[in-house]
Motif scaffolding. Structure first.
Motif, PDB file in Angstrom:
ATOM      1  N   GLY A  55       0.808  -1.209   0.000  1.00 34.41           N
ATOM      2  CA  GLY A  55       0.000   0.000   0.000  1.00 34.41           C
ATOM      3  C   GLY A  55       0.840   1.257   0.000  1.00 34.41           C
ATOM      4  N   PHE A  56       2.112   1.131   0.359  1.00 32.88           N
ATOM      5  CA  PHE A  56       3.039   2.258   0.277  1.00 32.88           C
ATOM      6  C   PHE A  56       3.623   2.352  -1.128  1.00 32.88           C
ATOM      7  CE2 PHE A  56       3.129   1.882   4.895  1.00 32.88           C
ATOM      8  CZ  PHE A  56       3.275   3.210   5.306  1.00 32.88           C
ATOM      9  N   GLU A  57       4.048   3.543  -1.503  1.00 28.42           N
ATOM     10  CA  GLU A  57       4.858   3.721  -2.702  1.00 28.42           C
ATOM     11  C   GLU A  57       6.188   4.319  -2.282  1.00 28.42           C
ATOM     12  OE1 GLU A  57       3.744   6.556  -5.627  1.00 28.42           O
ATOM     13  OE2 GLU A  57       3.178   8.115  -4.184  1.00 28.42           O
ATOM     14  N   VAL A  58       7.243   4.004  -3.034  1.00 27.05           N
ATOM     15  CA  VAL A  58       8.575   4.533  -2.753  1.00 27.05           C
ATOM     16  C   VAL A  58       8.897   5.605  -3.791  1.00 27.05           C
ATOM     17  CG1 VAL A  58      11.039   4.013  -2.652  1.00 27.05           C
ATOM     18  CG2 VAL A  58       9.376   2.412  -1.686  1.00 27.05           C
ATOM     19  N   VAL A  59       9.186   6.806  -3.302  1.00 33.45           N
ATOM     20  CA  VAL A  59       9.489   7.940  -4.171  1.00 33.45           C
ATOM     21  C   VAL A  59      10.931   8.365  -3.922  1.00 33.45           C
ATOM     22  CG1 VAL A  59       8.864  10.288  -4.847  1.00 33.45           C
ATOM     23  CG2 VAL A  59       7.094   8.698  -4.034  1.00 33.45           C
ATOM     24  N   ALA A  60      11.766   8.308  -4.947  1.00 34.64           N
ATOM     25  CA  ALA A  60      13.155   8.756  -4.846  1.00 34.64           C
ATOM     26  C   ALA A  60      13.206  10.248  -5.148  1.00 34.64           C
ATOM     27  CB  ALA A  60      14.043   7.986  -5.808  1.00 34.64           C
ATOM     28  N   LEU A  61      13.959  10.988  -4.342  1.00 34.26           N
ATOM     29  CA  LEU A  61      14.040  12.445  -4.484  1.00 34.26           C
ATOM     30  C   LEU A  61      15.487  12.883  -4.392  1.00 34.26           C
ATOM     31  CD1 LEU A  61      12.876  15.394  -4.439  1.00 34.26           C
ATOM     32  CD2 LEU A  61      12.639  15.116  -1.952  1.00 34.26           C
ATOM     33  N   THR A  62      15.883  13.797  -5.274  1.00 29.73           N
ATOM     34  CA  THR A  62      17.209  14.386  -5.196  1.00 29.73           C
ATOM     35  C   THR A  62      17.150  15.843  -5.609  1.00 29.73           C
ATOM     36  OG1 THR A  62      19.553  14.040  -5.733  1.00 29.73           O
ATOM     37  CG2 THR A  62      18.009  13.928  -7.567  1.00 29.73           C
ATOM     38  N   ALA A  63      18.167  16.599  -5.218  1.00 30.58           N
ATOM     39  CA  ALA A  63      18.326  17.982  -5.643  1.00 30.58           C
ATOM     40  C   ALA A  63      19.666  18.103  -6.348  1.00 30.58           C
ATOM     41  CB  ALA A  63      18.269  18.925  -4.443  1.00 30.58           C
ATOM     42  N   GLY A  64      19.667  18.758  -7.500  1.00 30.73           N
ATOM     43  CA  GLY A  64      20.916  18.901  -8.239  1.00 30.73           C
ATOM     44  C   GLY A  64      20.666  19.254  -9.692  1.00 30.73           C
ATOM     45  N   PRO A  65      21.725  19.328 -10.488  1.00 32.36           N
ATOM     46  CA  PRO A  65      21.569  19.605 -11.922  1.00 32.36           C
ATOM     47  C   PRO A  65      20.964  18.405 -12.637  1.00 32.36           C
ATOM     48  CG  PRO A  65      23.854  19.103 -11.414  1.00 32.36           C
ATOM     49  CD  PRO A  65      23.136  19.179 -10.099  1.00 32.36           C
ATOM     50  N   SER A  66      20.759  18.540 -13.924  1.00 31.04           N
ATOM     51  CA  SER A  66      20.065  17.495 -14.687  1.00 31.04           C
ATOM     52  C   SER A  66      20.793  16.153 -14.617  1.00 31.04           C
ATOM     53  CB  SER A  66      19.892  17.928 -16.143  1.00 31.04           C
ATOM     54  OG  SER A  66      21.162  18.185 -16.741  1.00 31.04           O
ATOM     55  N   ARG A  67      22.121  16.173 -14.516  1.00 31.83           N
ATOM     56  CA  ARG A  67      22.851  14.899 -14.485  1.00 31.83           C
ATOM     57  C   ARG A  67      22.561  14.103 -13.209  1.00 31.83           C
ATOM     58  NH1 ARG A  67      26.785  18.863 -13.644  1.00 31.83           N
ATOM     59  NH2 ARG A  67      27.920  18.712 -11.657  1.00 31.83           N
ATOM     60  N   ALA A  68      21.965  14.746 -12.206  1.00 33.07           N
ATOM     61  CA  ALA A  68      21.600  14.047 -10.976  1.00 33.07           C
ATOM     62  C   ALA A  68      20.503  13.013 -11.224  1.00 33.07           C
ATOM     63  CB  ALA A  68      21.150  15.037  -9.909  1.00 33.07           C
ATOM     64  N   GLN A  69      19.898  13.060 -12.412  1.00 30.30           N
ATOM     65  CA  GLN A  69      18.891  12.055 -12.750  1.00 30.30           C
ATOM     66  C   GLN A  69      19.478  10.645 -12.727  1.00 30.30           C
ATOM     67  OE1 GLN A  69      16.347  12.696 -16.137  1.00 30.30           O
ATOM     68  NE2 GLN A  69      16.469  14.918 -15.973  1.00 30.30           N
ATOM     69  N   GLU A  70      20.787  10.531 -12.913  1.00 27.93           N
ATOM     70  CA  GLU A  70      21.401   9.204 -12.928  1.00 27.93           C
ATOM     71  C   GLU A  70      21.223   8.504 -11.584  1.00 27.93           C
ATOM     72  OE1 GLU A  70      22.535   7.653 -15.650  1.00 27.93           O
ATOM     73  OE2 GLU A  70      21.697   9.458 -16.585  1.00 27.93           O
ATOM     74  N   ALA A  71      21.322   9.262 -10.498  1.00 25.96           N
ATOM     75  CA  ALA A  71      21.101   8.668  -9.176  1.00 25.96           C
ATOM     76  C   ALA A  71      19.654   8.206  -9.041  1.00 25.96           C
ATOM     77  CB  ALA A  71      21.452   9.671  -8.084  1.00 25.96           C
ATOM     78  N   LEU A  72      18.740   9.007  -9.560  1.00 24.88           N
ATOM     79  CA  LEU A  72      17.321   8.642  -9.499  1.00 24.88           C
ATOM     80  C   LEU A  72      17.036   7.397 -10.322  1.00 24.88           C
ATOM     81  CD1 LEU A  72      15.710  12.194  -9.810  1.00 24.88           C
ATOM     82  CD2 LEU A  72      15.855  10.784  -7.743  1.00 24.88           C
ATOM     83  N   ARG A  73      17.662   7.281 -11.464  1.00 26.84           N
ATOM     84  CA  ARG A  73      17.412   6.117 -12.317  1.00 26.84           C
ATOM     85  C   ARG A  73      17.974   4.853 -11.676  1.00 26.84           C
ATOM     86  NH1 ARG A  73      14.773   7.775 -16.578  1.00 26.84           N
ATOM     87  NH2 ARG A  73      15.102   9.910 -17.335  1.00 26.84           N
ATOM     88  N   LYS A  74      19.041   4.978 -10.907  1.00 26.45           N
ATOM     89  CA  LYS A  74      19.533   3.803 -10.176  1.00 26.45           C
ATOM     90  C   LYS A  74      18.507   3.377  -9.131  1.00 26.45           C
ATOM     91  CE  LYS A  74      22.366   0.589  -8.815  1.00 26.45           C
ATOM     92  NZ  LYS A  74      23.746   0.873  -8.379  1.00 26.45           N
ATOM     93  N   ALA A  75      17.900   4.349  -8.447  1.00 31.64           N
ATOM     94  CA  ALA A  75      16.867   4.032  -7.464  1.00 31.64           C
ATOM     95  C   ALA A  75      15.654   3.399  -8.138  1.00 31.64           C
ATOM     96  CB  ALA A  75      16.463   5.289  -6.699  1.00 31.64           C
ATOM     97  N   LEU A  76      15.286   3.911  -9.314  1.00 32.32           N
ATOM     98  CA  LEU A  76      14.164   3.333 -10.061  1.00 32.32           C
ATOM     99  C   LEU A  76      14.485   1.915 -10.508  1.00 32.32           C
ATOM    100  CD1 LEU A  76      13.199   6.440 -12.224  1.00 32.32           C
ATOM    101  CD2 LEU A  76      11.762   5.384 -10.459  1.00 32.32           C
ATOM    102  N   ALA A  77      15.703   1.688 -10.942  1.00 34.38           N
ATOM    103  CA  ALA A  77      16.104   0.354 -11.383  1.00 34.38           C
ATOM    104  C   ALA A  77      16.046  -0.645 -10.234  1.00 34.38           C
ATOM    105  CB  ALA A  77      17.507   0.405 -11.974  1.00 34.38           C
TER     106      ALA A  77
END
Length: 259
Positions: A55-77
């Protein structure tokens, strides 16, 4: 849907050469960056809590420039459900107070957040202050430096690691926890997760979207400042002792006034 927000950060690779800009901020341009290893432990704990509490969802959050998306995509993976990037030039150079203020407002945009999961300290800043400051801003209990964690019936509990020993802690949700590298090892993303993460849409927010004034963040408005820095002295090879070891060590400790 109630959410578990896990904070992640893109940091210079451990093996990269780290240098400072003239304003004493860490130089990041052109440096290989990866998700901070401690954040992988945080993601793992968030996923385990979700698995034990459907029933919970996991939301990854970061602050940074556009290249910080790589950390988010690792969390999504690894298995996070969605990801949010807080990106704005006004955030550049923010100290821990400004960063925490921006993050708490970004968390507000998620919705019904019951648990925030972080690492105990980032490898680039190594301050370890953000979890406590974030909890103070949000006026929620914080359980930090946890070796283990579980959530059941609206209560989070865990074992805290401290220099003098360990403590068993618990608090009602909503709450914040930070974990150490002694918690469960992060899972390795499977091929399906990696491919899905590559295609996933990441929500991008700026400071205006979360109601943060530019004059409350950024290097120019930081409450703290680095005024000087020097390179760490190089380490020599030390002295090898092959004979009379105990006597030599005793003499060394005596000369250094350690005994």
């Amino acid at each position: 849907m109630p959410a578990i927000v896990v904070l992640v950060k893109n940091v210079p690779d451990t093996w990269s050469t780290k240098t400072l800009n003239p304003d004493y901020t860490l130089h990041r341009e052109g440096v290989d960056e990866v998700i901070d290893e401690i954040n992988e432990y945080a993601v793992e704990q968030a996923l385990r809590i979700k698995e034990a509490n459907p029933g919970f969802e996991v939301v990854a959050l970061t602050a940074g420039p556009s290249r910080a998306q790589e950390a988010l995509r690792k969390a999504l993976a690894m298995g996070a459900d969605r990801a949010i990037l807080l990106s704005d030039d006004a955030l550049a150079g923010s100290d821990v107070l400004g960063t925490a203020w921006a993050l708490t407002n970004a968390i507000n945009a998620v919705g019904d957040v019951q648990l925030i999961v972080t690492g105990n300290a980032s490898s680039d800043g190594a301050m370890g202050a953000l979890p406590g400051i974030l909890a103070e801003y949000r006026q929620i209990p914080s359980l930090t430096n946890l070796l283990s964690v579980s959530v059941a019936d609206g209560v989070v509990s865990g074992v805290k690691d401290a220099p003098e020993g360990t403590y068993e802690l618990r608090a009602n949700l909503p709450a914040l926890i930070s974990v150490t590298e002694k918690t469960d090892k992060p899972r390795f993303p499977n091929f399906k997760g990696i491919m899905a993460a590559k295609k996933a849409e990441i929500t991008v927010l700026d400071v205006a979207a979360i109601g943060v004034a530019a004059e409350n963040v950024g290097l120019a408005h930081a409450a703290t400042a680095v005024t000087a820095a020097s390179e760490r002295p190089s380490r020599d090879g030390g002295e090898m002792v092959y004979t009379d070891g105990a006597e030599r060590i005793y003499q060394f400790l005596t000369d250094e006034k350690l005994i």
